[in-house]
Scaffold this active site. Structure first.
Site, PDB file in Angstrom:
ATOM      1  N   GLU A   1      -6.362  -8.239 -12.695  1.00 37.56           N
ATOM      2  CA  GLU A   1      -6.554  -8.413 -11.250  1.00 37.56           C
ATOM      3  C   GLU A   1      -8.042  -8.540 -10.921  1.00 37.56           C
ATOM      4  OE1 GLU A   1      -4.161  -5.568  -9.091  1.00 37.56           O
ATOM      5  OE2 GLU A   1      -2.297  -6.291  -9.999  1.00 37.56           O
TER       6      GLU A   1
ATOM      7  N   ASP B   1     -16.322  -7.582   1.357  1.00 38.44           N
ATOM      8  CA  ASP B   1     -16.020  -7.787  -0.061  1.00 38.44           C
ATOM      9  C   ASP B   1     -17.143  -7.138  -0.863  1.00 38.44           C
ATOM     10  OD1 ASP B   1     -15.945  -8.944  -2.714  1.00 38.44           O
ATOM     11  OD2 ASP B   1     -14.590 -10.474  -1.901  1.00 38.44           O
ATOM     12  N   MET B   2     -16.789  -6.287  -1.795  1.00 39.32           N
ATOM     13  CA  MET B   2     -17.821  -5.547  -2.538  1.00 39.32           C
ATOM     14  C   MET B   2     -18.803  -6.482  -3.239  1.00 39.32           C
ATOM     15  SD  MET B   2     -15.752  -4.178  -5.897  1.00 39.32           S
ATOM     16  CE  MET B   2     -14.126  -3.956  -5.178  1.00 39.32           C
TER      17      MET B   2
ATOM     18  N   PHE C   1       2.351   2.019  -3.436  1.00 35.32           N
ATOM     19  CA  PHE C   1       1.415   2.498  -4.452  1.00 35.32           C
ATOM     20  C   PHE C   1       0.836   3.868  -4.101  1.00 35.32           C
ATOM     21  CE2 PHE C   1       1.003  -2.149  -5.561  1.00 35.32           C
ATOM     22  CZ  PHE C   1       1.653  -2.009  -6.781  1.00 35.32           C
TER      23      PHE C   1
ATOM     24  N   TYR D   1       0.839  -1.209   0.000  1.00 36.44           N
ATOM     25  CA  TYR D   1       0.000   0.000   0.000  1.00 36.44           C
ATOM     26  C   TYR D   1       0.872   1.256   0.000  1.00 36.44           C
ATOM     27  CZ  TYR D   1      -4.251  -2.712   1.136  1.00 36.44           C
ATOM     28  OH  TYR D   1      -5.315  -3.568   1.115  1.00 36.44           O
TER      29      TYR D   1
ATOM     30  N   GLU E   1     -10.097   1.257  -8.093  1.00 36.38           N
ATOM     31  CA  GLU E   1      -8.815   1.101  -8.780  1.00 36.38           C
ATOM     32  C   GLU E   1      -8.378  -0.331  -8.550  1.00 36.38           C
ATOM     33  OE1 GLU E   1      -5.875   0.058  -9.726  1.00 36.38           O
ATOM     34  OE2 GLU E   1      -4.683   1.182  -8.250  1.00 36.38           O
TER      35      GLU E   1
END
Lengths: 651, 651
Positions: free
Chosen positions: B460, B435-436, B342, B339, B451
């Site tokens: 991904e 989790d979406m 990025f 993290y 993203e």
């Protein structure tokens, strides 16, 4: 019911199937099968799913029969599944592509559930069939036993003669596609899966002989003979053209099953063998008439008309396309069993006897026979067959002989002593238990007789042994053999390739194998590789060799795939007496040597009209000898077996 | 002494060598070396054995210096061995062939004894050099550390334009051979040995740019710059043409060392940097004059004149051509370190901020800002950078925002809570630990920000995640990104190929890697592969894809070898705000993504003028997503990664 019996030949080609053209709706499959079996067909090629079905979520697959209506053995032995022909995985339309893929996978899954031995995949509808190949390849990864036979028309290939360049520059421009090319792309995309095979549709016209020949190196499992391919004989019965007959015979010889397909064009009464062969004693069977029975009768007639397998072929049938590691007779001692087998080769020893006889006559004029005793040394005498042949040659020509039998294998030496005692040769033969390369001979020889040849001539190190033995040959002495030459030719041999590939390593692709070549295609005439001459007293002499060869493929072959090189030898024993397995000059009825096979790690695609250039090296080090090989045209291969890392012969 | 210092760049191209043309007889090598080092050269390329020597039994090899005259470090660091140039292993004359092979092996053995890092092999004398390759390949099997640099002239390739067909039909007919073809044959015969490299002779003329470009994907270790390639400037000093300068700079950038070779054509006094650059403050060094010093001065000038490496390049230099497995952020939870890295990508988040701002303005007219609160959900919120960007966009545009930050990684959720407290966003942001794909949202979103992109866009599993998330997007809601597209282009990348090959299995050749591509040749412009658009409420929508692409190589490239495909993505965040790494449109100064690399198990040779046709599939199963890929033109490859057996992304 098999087409017939052929002594020694238990191959699948005895069985003939029939294609079921219409979907047997309403669980009608058992009736169709029974009718076909009762009509002497051995199996049916049948659709498994209603061709009007398109995938719908939650729908039950409309199969031609549930698994319960036939027993497991019936499904497995008598039904080859036919995948729906409407599928088109390379269509522009994405919906059609996805439906096709789903149907293909559902039908194969159903066939697997039924334990079918094989399914026939419909011929690709387009020259570009990568998506079809991708789906089939995915299926192949998960198949355990079932084979998939890709159906392809055995069509005339391109009119290559007048616009060769156009075709070459843009293969898309040609209207028809050579179906071999389609097969080749498909199997390369599927990475030579051993469960992917071919079913060829035989139509009324046939491509050129050499283009047909390619298929004999490919995994063709079935020839689907279309009724339209038949002619009509004077009595109204179906028959085939001479070319079709020859093709069918060749298929029979290569374990390819025939499947008869199409609508009947010959509505004739039951045929008797007599009608076909002129034999009036033929007893007719109960006339259960299938519409295609006349065609089956004709195919069975062709099968039974074949010559029986020659005895030697029958003997060797279990060795067909079976890879054996070459012997290492120098490093290892042969076993009694091996001597036993080779000594049975009557032809070989009679050739040696002829050669020795000629040499004796040349060496000892008739007026000197009583005063001259020729010193003959058999180097590598084994259990004595060459001693016997030499003594018989002496007797036959009335020449006096003194024989030394030199043998390094102490076990064989024991047998040699027994033999001499048994035959009463004590005064004629001296047994020497020694390696010829280090024996101190008490006198020099007039004639040196040896048989140290491998399938590739020098590959059992005859040159190195005879270099060691020629020390005790008189300067004008004779070596039998006086020379030998190896030969190679490029071949298609998908079966051998797959068997080697199964080892999943590079070493097995860098090994030469002794193999009774059968399911192969010879792509070009054999050419000479290495020659060795004996004796060779030149101070520069060495046994390293390098040869570069260029092969032009047989005319009208089309493109092809080279899996490796078949190797042979020919040997001049003495003057016009030769011995060998090079196909064009092979000594008849000799069985001591099968060919040798040099594989390629990656088979080489040779485009139509291109030559193939290959390099062979014979390399020597203090303790071993080995070959290296590589292709440079049409595209370079890696050099195989560098430094003999995978395969070598010990000195 | 290195040519100069370039911040962050420690590559070999800082070192410059000089070729010793005459054999330093009588143990003269140390003097030659000392003179060269004193003249600021870093190493010498020197003959090791008297070129007049021919192998004789028992003879002592007439070497240029015994191992005792230089210390081990001197031999190893400052001498590259030059194998005798008279050798000709593909001569017709067998004696010459055998002498050549023996000499080659003796000289390499001697060089190994001296622990040299490399030897230069003389250029093949003929287009057909299989025997040379065989001998070198045998040597390579036994080499531990030393590299062999095959010397090749960087010559103009064929006049292909007007008689392309003739050349195609018979490559022997062309008078000159493209030296890349020679290299390609040689390395294929040597099976891509990682110790076989290239040394290119730079002459006065240069081939086309694109044909030169191929070499940047090959293992070129040295550029041997001939004095004849130099021009003379107004003051009489050597200089290079613009094209030569650009080529040399490209070599410097690709870690290629320069070696100066030839007779001096410029007998000038010591040059000062001022002469070359106009800088009069340059301090001259002690004038130890080597005949080739003027050339070295010029090369050093070119080196020092280069722009310093940009900071981002410096940061990424250790990643160059280093294969990394792609992240599995869906299956695995990212670590804080990841993290951290990025989140430093300022450019990426400012693009997101721009996109959100535009979307907010479009969604909420100026006269409704006070009454409308936009519901924005960040799906895959991580540690919050997109939450921050969204809030900043709201502030910038004066729009009211209600943010849901949905994140499945419980560790990241902890950080999110801290961040919100720290920033005082409690009234604005709701953190959802879920989790979406399975969150039950209390309300629907106006804007969905995510993203989830990999180097290849969808790799991904952004499509699968957003399919799950669009349940809680309003029918007229906006997804940021609104679409993304993957791209590929064929490349030469021998270094990557060799690194993958070192694993000695198929699985590593069926894996896609994230890699900072550097030593590669781009052979054709990138093309689009797969596009995904969000939201997609079509009932037929699915995330399987199949694309067939045909690439035409850049003009005048000549033939080439394709080791695989470089992959990129471009994403439309919102309307004209995009983000991506596709080279032609790449977002500047963004470092979150390196390209992806899809290798080929066997590199594909693409003849001059031939296109390459490639197929890419995106396949989906209930628990995983994977790619398969295959080449069909010019020759079919196996389909890679069938059923995702080697590489897949878990759902």
């Amino acid at each position: 019911m098999p087409l017939g019996q052929r002594a020694g030949d238990k191959s699948d080609s005895r069985y003939c199937g029939v294609e079921v053209l219409d979907f047997p709706a309403g669980e009608g499959l058992p009736a169709v099968l029974n009718h076909s079996l009762a009509s002497a067909f051995d199996f049916i090629l049948a659709p498994l799913v209603d061709p009007n079905y398109r995938p719908t979520p939650g729908a039950v697959l409309p199969v031609s029969a549930s698994d319960l209506v036939l027993g497991p053995a019936q499904w497995s032995n008598h039904v080859v599944g036919k995948i729906s022909e409407w599928i088109d995985l390379d269509a522009e339309d994405e919906r059609l592509r996805l439906d096709s893929e789903l149907t293909l996978k559902q039908e194969i899954a159903w066939a697997s559930h039924l334990s079918l031995q094989a399914c026939v995949l419909p011929a690709p509808r387009r020259p570009s069939c990568a998506n079809y190949a991708r789906a089939v390849n995915q299926i192949l990864q998960g198949l355990t036993n079932m084979h998939l036979w890709l159906r392809l028309p055995l069509e005339k290939s391109e009119p290559m003669d007048d616009d060769l360049d156009k075709v070459k520059n843009n293969s898309q421009m040609s209207e028809k596609v050579d179906s071999w090319e389609l097969w080749n792309s498909f199997r390369l995309l599927c990475d030579h899966s051993s469960q992917l095979c071919v079913a060829l549709d035989i139509l009324s016209t046939l491509p050129s002989i050499n283009s047909l020949g390619r298929w004999f190196g490919e995994p063709v499992r079935a020839a689907i003979l279309q009724t339209n391919a038949f002619l009509t004989n004077a009595k109204g019965y179906p028959c085939l053209s001479k070319r079709h007959q020859r093709l069918l015979t060749a298929f029979f010889n290569h374990s390819v099953q025939v499947i008869i397909s199409g609508r009947s064009n010959h509505n004739v009464s039951p045929v008797s063998e007599g009608v076909l062969s002129g034999d009036e004693n033929y007893i007719e069977e109960a006339p259960v008439r299938h519409a295609l029975s006349p065609y089956l009768d004709y195919v069975a007639y062709l099968y039974r008309r074949m010559d029986p397998l020659p005895e030697q072929e029958r003997f060797e049938i279990n060795y067909r396309d079976f890879l054996q590691s070459p012997l290492q007779p120098l490093m290892d001692n042969l076993e009694a069993q091996t001597y036993e087998t080779f000594e049975k080769d009557v032809v070989k020893y009679s050739q040696y006897q002829r050669a020795v006889a000629k040499a004796l006559v040349d060496r000892v004029p008739d007026d000197a026979v009583s005063t001259t005793r020729t010193v003959l040394m058999v180097v590598g005498a084994g259990r004595g067959p060459l001693v016997r042949a030499s003594l018989q040659a002496a007797e036959e020509t009335g020449r006096k002989l003194k024989v030394y039998a030199v043998e390094k294998n102490p076990n064989a030496v024991i047998t040699l002593h027994s033999l001499i005692k048994l035959e009463g040769w004590e005064s004629l033969v001296t047994v020497i238990s020694s390696d010829m390369r280090c024996w101190n001979a008490p006198e020099k020889a007039d004639i040196l007789v040896s048989e140290l040849l491998g399938s590739f001539g020098d590959n059992e190190l005859s040159p190195e042994c005879l270099d060691g033995a020629q020390r005790f040959l008189k300067p004008d002495g004779i070596s039998i053999p006086s020379s030998y030459t190896s030969f190679i030719q490029p071949i298609t041999a998908s079966k051998l390739h797959n068997d080697i590939k199964a080892h999943k390593d590079i070493a097995h692709f860098e090994t030469a194998y002794v193999v009774k070549l059968h399911r192969i295609a010879n792509l070009a005439p054999p050419q000479q590789v290495f020659t060795f001459t004996h004796p060779n007293f030149s101070p520069d002499a060495n046994n390293r060799r390098y040869t570069k060869l260029q092969f032009e493929m047989l005319p009208d072959t089309g493109s092809c795939l080279v899996h490796g090189f078949a190797g042979y030898f020919d040997s001049v024993l003495y003057k016009d007496v030769h011995l060998g397995i090079e196909p064009n000059t092979a000594t008849p009825n000799m069985f001591s040597w099968f060919p040798i096979f040099f594989p390629l790690r990656k088979p080489i695609y040779v485009p139509d009209g291109s030559p193939i250039e290959v390099h062979f090296w014979r390399c020597c080090a203090p303790t071993k000898v080995w070959y290296e090989w590589a292709v440079t045209t049409p595209s370079p291969s890696p050099i195989h077996n560098s430094n003999g890392r995978s395969y070598w012969v010990g000195l």
